[in-house]
Scaffold this motif. Structure first.
Motif, PDB file in Angstrom:
ATOM      1  N   UNK A 109     -10.905  -8.046 -31.868  1.00 11.04           N
ATOM      2  CA  UNK A 109     -11.018  -9.117 -31.501  1.00 11.04           C
ATOM      3  C   UNK A 109     -10.643 -10.085 -33.232  1.00 11.04           C
ATOM      4  N   UNK A 110     -10.655  -9.134 -34.406  1.00 11.70           N
ATOM      5  CA  UNK A 110     -10.481  -9.793 -35.547  1.00 11.70           C
ATOM      6  C   UNK A 110      -9.512 -10.613 -36.169  1.00 11.70           C
ATOM      7  N   UNK A 111      -9.946 -12.061 -36.290  1.00 12.47           N
ATOM      8  CA  UNK A 111      -8.613 -12.572 -37.202  1.00 12.47           C
ATOM      9  C   UNK A 111      -7.339 -11.713 -38.219  1.00 12.47           C
ATOM     10  N   UNK A 112      -6.210 -11.889 -37.676  1.00 10.64           N
ATOM     11  CA  UNK A 112      -5.831 -11.546 -38.466  1.00 10.64           C
ATOM     12  C   UNK A 112      -4.431 -12.698 -39.631  1.00 10.64           C
ATOM     13  N   UNK A 113      -3.845 -13.059 -38.335  1.00 11.58           N
ATOM     14  CA  UNK A 113      -2.440 -13.479 -39.025  1.00 11.58           C
ATOM     15  C   UNK A 113      -2.864 -15.068 -38.487  1.00 11.58           C
ATOM     16  N   UNK A 114      -2.447 -15.847 -38.023  1.00  9.94           N
ATOM     17  CA  UNK A 114      -1.874 -17.429 -37.473  1.00  9.94           C
ATOM     18  C   UNK A 114      -1.172 -17.929 -37.964  1.00  9.94           C
ATOM     19  N   UNK A 115       0.005 -19.222 -37.216  1.00  4.02           N
ATOM     20  CA  UNK A 115       1.147 -19.890 -37.926  1.00  4.02           C
ATOM     21  C   UNK A 115       0.137 -21.130 -38.140  1.00  4.02           C
ATOM     22  N   UNK A 116      -1.241 -21.076 -37.048  1.00  3.89           N
ATOM     23  CA  UNK A 116      -1.589 -22.814 -37.090  1.00  3.89           C
ATOM     24  C   UNK A 116      -1.975 -22.843 -39.117  1.00  3.89           C
ATOM     25  N   UNK A 117      -1.879 -21.407 -39.954  1.00  5.00           N
ATOM     26  CA  UNK A 117      -3.073 -21.796 -41.098  1.00  5.00           C
ATOM     27  C   UNK A 117      -1.673 -21.790 -42.025  1.00  5.00           C
ATOM     28  N   UNK A 118      -1.646 -23.156 -42.632  1.00  2.50           N
ATOM     29  CA  UNK A 118      -1.029 -23.494 -43.411  1.00  2.50           C
ATOM     30  C   UNK A 118       0.336 -23.165 -43.470  1.00  2.50           C
ATOM     31  N   UNK A 119       0.945 -24.256 -41.519  1.00  2.00           N
ATOM     32  CA  UNK A 119       1.451 -24.018 -41.357  1.00  2.00           C
ATOM     33  C   UNK A 119       2.488 -25.672 -41.840  1.00  2.00           C
TER      34      UNK A 119
END
Length: 274
Positions: A194-204
C-alpha cells in the motif's frame, strides 16, 4: 390660224399628256395608300399584343437566371469520427532499464523518464481522443457509473512498460453525459503493502475537461503507459526506476474509483535476449 380646230395629231398629243399626268397621280396615290396601310398594320399589331398581355396577365419572359449549386466545404476534423473510447494519445519513449521506441510526448510529472545513456524525453499524460457530442444527454448518476482498472499483462520483464487502463461503463438503461477528461482521470500505482509509488495527479501537465455521452453498457477506455519510475514531489526532478516486485493499480474518474489490480515487475530479460 386661231379659229381653226386642232388637228388629229394635236388631239393625240393632248390625250397622251393627259394620260401621263393621270398615271403619275395614280402612282402617288397608290404609294401613299401602301404607306398608310403599313403604318396602320404596325400600330394595330402593337395594340393587339398589348391587349393580349392585358388579358392574360403575362409578359415576355426575360433571360433565365443562372443558379449554381454550392459545394459543401470540407469539415475539419476535427469533423472526424470519435475514437472507441477516451484513449490517451502518445506513449513514453524512454526505457526503464530496457528497450522502448515510442514517440515522446508530454509528461504528467513534467520530468524526463529515460534511463542513463538515452536521450531525455517526457512521459505522456492520459488525454481522451474522442470528440464531445454537440447535444449532450443528462449527467450520469453516481450509481450508474462503473470504473475498472486493468493492465495489458500481469508480469513485465526488464524494460517492458506496463500499459495501464481506466475503463468506464454506463450501467443504466439511458445514455448520460460524464466528464472523462484528464482533469478527472487518476492512475495510481502502489506497492503490494500500500505504499505510494506513482500517481498521474503529481505534476500533471495541462489537464483538460471533456464531456462524453456514455451509451448504456458500452465500455470506454483510457490508456496510460507507465515508465516504471516513481513520482517526485519536486517536478523538476526525474523519478527513479522502481525495484522489481508486486504492485497494484487503482484508477479514479471523478468520484468513481476502481478496485486495485495486481501486477508484477521482474528483472528478467525478455525472451530472445541473452
Amino acid at each position: 390660224m386661231d379659229g381653226l380646230p386642232p388637228t388629229e395629231s394635236e388631239r393625240a398629243r393632248q390625250r397622251a399628256a393627259m394620260f401621263r399626268r393621270r398615271r403619275i397621280v395614280f402612282g402617288v396615290v397608290a404609294l401613299a395608300v401602301v404607306v398608310l396601310l403599313v403604318l396602320a398594320g404596325i400600330a394595330l399589331g402593337g395594340l393587339i399584343s398589348r391587349l393580349v398581355q392585358d388579358i392574360t396577365g403575362e409578359s415576355d419572359p426575360g433571360p433565365a437566371a443562372v443558379s449554381a449549386t454550392p459545394t459543401p466545404s470540407a469539415s475539419p476534423g476535427p469533423s472526424e469520427e470519435p475514437s472507441s473510447g477516451p484513449s490517451p494519445s502518445g506513449s513514453a519513449s524512454d526505457d526503464a532499464g530496457g528497450s522502448g521506441s515510442a514517440e515522446p510526448t508530454e509528461s504528467p510529472s513534467g520530468k524526463p523518464s529515460d534511463d542513463a545513456g538515452d536521450k531525455p524525453s517526457e512521459e505522456p499524460s492520459p488525454s481522451p481522443s474522442s470528440t464531445a457530442p454537440e447535444a449532450l444527454e443528462p449527467p450520469c448518476r453516481g450509481s450508474a457509473i462503473q470504473v475498472t482498472a486493468g493492465t495489458d499483462k500481469t508480469v513485465y520483464d526488464r524494460g517492458e512498460r506496463p500499459e495501464l487502463a481506466l475503463k468506464v461503463m454506463n450501467l443504466s438503461q439511458e445514455p448520460c453525459t460524464l466528464n472523462v477528461g484528464t482533469t478527472e482521470q487518476v492512475f495510481e500505482v502502489t506497492t503490494a503493502e500500500g505504499d505510494d509509488v506513482f500517481s498521474t495527479e503529481i505534476c500533471q501537465a495541462d489537464p483538460q475537461d471533456q464531456d462524453m455521452v456514455l451509451v448504456p453498457h458500452d465500455e470506454q477506455t483510457a490508456l496510460f503507459e507507465w515508465n516504471r519510475r516513481n513520482s517526485e514531489k519536486d517536478c523538476t526532478e526525474r523519478g527513479e526506476l522502481v525495484d522489481p516486485g508486486s504492485y497494484r493499480l487503482t484508477v479514479t474518474l471523478g468520484d468513481h474509483s476502481s478496485q486495485p489490480v495486481a501486477f508484477r515487475l521482474t528483472d528478467d530479460k525478455p525472451d530472445g535476449q541473452g
